[in-house]
Write an enzyme that holds these catalytic residues in place. Structure first.
Site, PDB file in Angstrom:
ATOM      1  N   TYR A  29       0.829  -1.212   0.000  1.00 51.96           N
ATOM      2  CA  TYR A  29       0.000   0.000   0.000  1.00 51.96           C
ATOM      3  C   TYR A  29       0.863   1.261   0.000  1.00 51.96           C
ATOM      4  O   TYR A  29       0.636   2.176   0.790  1.00 51.96           O
ATOM      5  CB  TYR A  29      -0.943   0.020   1.205  1.00 51.96           C
ATOM      6  CG  TYR A  29      -1.773  -1.224   1.349  1.00 51.96           C
ATOM      7  CD1 TYR A  29      -2.804  -1.491   0.455  1.00 51.96           C
ATOM      8  CD2 TYR A  29      -1.512  -2.154   2.350  1.00 51.96           C
ATOM      9  CE1 TYR A  29      -3.550  -2.642   0.563  1.00 51.96           C
ATOM     10  CE2 TYR A  29      -2.260  -3.315   2.465  1.00 51.96           C
ATOM     11  CZ  TYR A  29      -3.271  -3.550   1.569  1.00 51.96           C
ATOM     12  OH  TYR A  29      -4.004  -4.675   1.673  1.00 51.96           O
ATOM     13  N   TYR A 166     -12.583  -7.321   5.940  1.00 52.73           N
ATOM     14  CA  TYR A 166     -11.403  -7.347   5.073  1.00 52.73           C
ATOM     15  C   TYR A 166     -11.090  -8.806   4.750  1.00 52.73           C
ATOM     16  O   TYR A 166     -11.018  -9.645   5.655  1.00 52.73           O
ATOM     17  CB  TYR A 166     -10.176  -6.699   5.738  1.00 52.73           C
ATOM     18  CG  TYR A 166      -8.962  -6.834   4.847  1.00 52.73           C
ATOM     19  CD1 TYR A 166      -8.775  -5.996   3.749  1.00 52.73           C
ATOM     20  CD2 TYR A 166      -8.024  -7.847   5.059  1.00 52.73           C
ATOM     21  CE1 TYR A 166      -7.694  -6.151   2.888  1.00 52.73           C
ATOM     22  CE2 TYR A 166      -6.940  -8.017   4.201  1.00 52.73           C
ATOM     23  CZ  TYR A 166      -6.781  -7.165   3.121  1.00 52.73           C
ATOM     24  OH  TYR A 166      -5.724  -7.334   2.268  1.00 52.73           O
ATOM     25  N   ASP A 269     -13.931 -16.733   7.158  1.00 53.73           N
ATOM     26  CA  ASP A 269     -12.554 -16.363   6.851  1.00 53.73           C
ATOM     27  C   ASP A 269     -11.800 -16.283   8.181  1.00 53.73           C
ATOM     28  O   ASP A 269     -11.887 -15.288   8.887  1.00 53.73           O
ATOM     29  CB  ASP A 269     -12.542 -15.021   6.104  1.00 53.73           C
ATOM     30  CG  ASP A 269     -11.139 -14.521   5.823  1.00 53.73           C
ATOM     31  OD1 ASP A 269     -10.172 -15.104   6.342  1.00 53.73           O
ATOM     32  OD2 ASP A 269     -11.018 -13.523   5.082  1.00 53.73           O
ATOM     33  N   LYS A 298      -2.047 -17.123   7.342  1.00 56.71           N
ATOM     34  CA  LYS A 298      -1.204 -16.347   8.261  1.00 56.71           C
ATOM     35  C   LYS A 298      -0.393 -17.229   9.215  1.00 56.71           C
ATOM     36  O   LYS A 298       0.728 -17.608   8.901  1.00 56.71           O
ATOM     37  CB  LYS A 298      -2.041 -15.338   9.032  1.00 56.71           C
ATOM     38  CG  LYS A 298      -2.479 -14.149   8.180  1.00 56.71           C
ATOM     39  CD  LYS A 298      -2.993 -13.029   9.040  1.00 56.71           C
ATOM     40  CE  LYS A 298      -3.461 -11.839   8.235  1.00 56.71           C
ATOM     41  NZ  LYS A 298      -2.394 -10.988   7.757  1.00 56.71           N
TER      42      LYS A 298
HETATM   43  N1  PLP Z   1      -8.562 -12.525   5.157  1.00 55.00           N
HETATM   44  C1  PLP Z   1      -8.285 -11.900   6.312  1.00 55.00           C
HETATM   45  C2  PLP Z   1      -9.288 -11.935   7.416  1.00 55.00           C
HETATM   46  C3  PLP Z   1      -7.084 -11.221   6.489  1.00 55.00           C
HETATM   47  O1  PLP Z   1      -6.843 -10.579   7.634  1.00 55.00           O
HETATM   48  C4  PLP Z   1      -6.160 -11.220   5.418  1.00 55.00           C
HETATM   49  C5  PLP Z   1      -4.884 -10.484   5.550  1.00 55.00           C
HETATM   50  O2  PLP Z   1      -4.700  -9.639   6.400  1.00 55.00           O
HETATM   51  C6  PLP Z   1      -6.472 -11.891   4.241  1.00 55.00           C
HETATM   52  C7  PLP Z   1      -7.688 -12.543   4.137  1.00 55.00           C
HETATM   53  C8  PLP Z   1      -5.508 -11.911   3.069  1.00 55.00           C
HETATM   54  O3  PLP Z   1      -4.438 -12.747   3.362  1.00 55.00           O
HETATM   55  P1  PLP Z   1      -3.072 -12.574   2.543  1.00 55.00           P
HETATM   56  O4  PLP Z   1      -2.499 -11.253   2.933  1.00 55.00           O
HETATM   57  O5  PLP Z   1      -2.233 -13.747   3.001  1.00 55.00           O
HETATM   58  O6  PLP Z   1      -3.403 -12.660   1.095  1.00 55.00           O
END
Ligand code: PLP
Length: 464
Positions: A29, A166, A269, A298
């Protein structure tokens, strides 16, 4: 080795590394050649990073971010290092089309065994190994659409998600992020089409009426759009990068009921929340709700290598496999990378000892008591914790550059965003580490944002 608690000098740096970075690299970013400070990491060990600034100043800091929430066991963990080395001695990568290997199979078995489960509800039994969190979300969304098509609902191509969410930076994932604070305005022609419910009420202050009101809104939206919706997609219990917003677990039960009522799939997610961060192994476990599809990432490899996973029920897998396409339409080059899988198995082995539960509880208590006095600052609107997550919310946007620098001078690495200064420390952080993190966060906020601030002494770094 970084010496704990001491500022370290070291002579082997390349003096122009940051200049070379500025000439060639992009950062997250950021514009090309950003006019913002950049720190070189010279060493990482346990919870600590050794940083070198552009002026040659060196600081030893606690990584209060766990490298964007992934390094839960700390840097250079002997068990993870050994797992990576052992797999490297065998092979580091092979394609996954037509081939398989022990690390992928064992990892899938372990993930299935630890995934959320509830009596009378199909479990998550099938695993797709993706190469990042965003890709795992893409695959989950694709799977949901393919499921609806395969079961006779080809018009169901949209998603119901939450404001303040997000889910990643790829296009379909961006499309379910918050439509205002996310990146919708930058890509108006590509991200329209999904349906958004309000974010659920905050966990700390939610009343029964507020939860009921939110549930009614979700039910109404789902009913109005059911014919076009493939799935409901949410970050369970904690919306992370969209605002560090914790909400009541009972909202997950509401979502499960609404999804079932309309034949929608429920996607959780858990990329940020998985593997203990919120105080349960998965955030879904706070409510005993099992989704149809779950994404994890993560912390999956303890932050060593990029890897994510999408899990789904046998029913969803069977329907998609028996559909017209006859397959789940995704297959990355580095799918199921053996090195990453081997480290993930080692990381899950540490998780399976169960020590994370006491660690997260202990860290949560330390964060709550350590951050409480931040509320005395006029600049601070709210302080909240959930699991091993601590958040200071300001009234106004954080001066990211100034707060970051002020925290570094106090031995703490944070990466604030919007109006939030927060921490998600590694689970191996000691009580002293947590006290240092919370004191550093408060002092940095006070120094930068508080008009009548009584200066807290900063640790000075050493210049070389
Ligand atoms: N989903 C959530 C809840 C996240 O917090 C993130 C990243 O911060 C992602 C998806 C995207 O993961 P990545 O950065 O490994 O593509």
């Amino acid at each position: 080795m970084v010496t704990q608690g001491a500022t370290v000098t070291h002579d082997s740096h390349q003096p122009d590394l940051i200049l070379r970075d500025r000439a060639r690299l992009w950062h997250p970013y950021a514009p090309a050649s950003p006019d913002l400070p950049l720190w070189e990491v010279e060493a990482a060990d346990g919870v600590r990073l050794r940083l070198r600034g552009e002026d040659g100043t060196r600081h030893e800091v606690i990584d209060a971010m766990s490298s964007w929430w992934s390094v839960i066991h700390g840097y250079r963990h002997p068990v993870l290092d050994a797992a990576a080395k052992a797999q490297l001695e065998k092979f580091s990568h092979v394609m996954f089309g037509g081939l398989t290997h022990a690390p992928a199979v064992e990892l899938a078995e372990r993930l299935v065994a630890m995934a959320p489960a509830a009596a009378g509800r199909p479990g998550l039994e099938r695993v797709f190994l993706a190469d990042s969190g965003s890709v795992a979300v893409e695959v989950a969304l694709k799977l949901a659409v393919q499921f609806q098509t395969a079961t006779g609902h080809p018009r169901r191509q949209r998603f119901l998600s939450l404001r303040g969410g997000y889910h990643g930076d790829t296009f379909a994932a961006m499309g379910i992020c918050d439509p205002v604070d996310g990146m919708h305005s930058a890509f108006p022609g590509l991200l329209a089409g999904n349906v958004f419910a309000s974010r659920p009420p905050a966990a700390a202050s939610a009343t029964t009426e507020a939860v009921q009101g939110w549930a009614a809104e979700v039910a109404e939206l789902a009913a109005a759009h059911a014919a076009e919706l493939a799935a409901i997609v949410v970050e369970p219990v904690l919306q992370g990068a969209g605002g560090m917003h914790a909400y009541p677990a009972e909202c997950l039960t509401v979502l499960r009921e609404v999804a079932d009522r309309h034949g929608l799939l429920l996607i959780f997610d858990e990329i940020a929340t998985g593997f203990g961060r919120t105080g349960q192994l998965f955030a879904a476990d706070h409510a005993g709700v099992v989704p149809d599809i779950m994404c994890a990432g993560k912390a999956l490899t303890g932050g060593y290598l990029t890897l994510a996973a999408m899990l789904c029920t046998a029913e969803v897998a069977a329907a998609v496999s028996g559909g017209q396409a006859g397959a789940l339409l995704h297959g990355p080059t580095f799918m199921g990378n053996p090195l990453a899988c081997a480290v993930a198995i080692a990381s899950l082995g540490i998780i399976e000892t169960g020590s994370w539960r006491a660690d997260v509880g202990r860290i949560g208590t330390g964060l709550a008591s350590g951050l409480a006095s931040a509320l005395e600052l006029g600049a601070v609107r709210d302080v909240r914790t959930i699991g091993a997550v601590g958040v200071i919310e300001l009234h106004d946007a954080v001066d990211v550059t100034a707060v970051t620098a002020a925290a570094i001078r106090r031995g703490v690495w944070v990466r604030p965003f919007r109006n939030l200064v927060y921490t998600m420390p590694p689970y191996i952080s000691t009580a002293t580490d947590i006290a240092e993190i919370t004191a550093g966060m408060i002092a940095a906020v006070a120094e930068v944002h508080e008009a009548h601030f009584e200066r807290v002494p900063a640790r000075t770094g050493s210049a070389s």
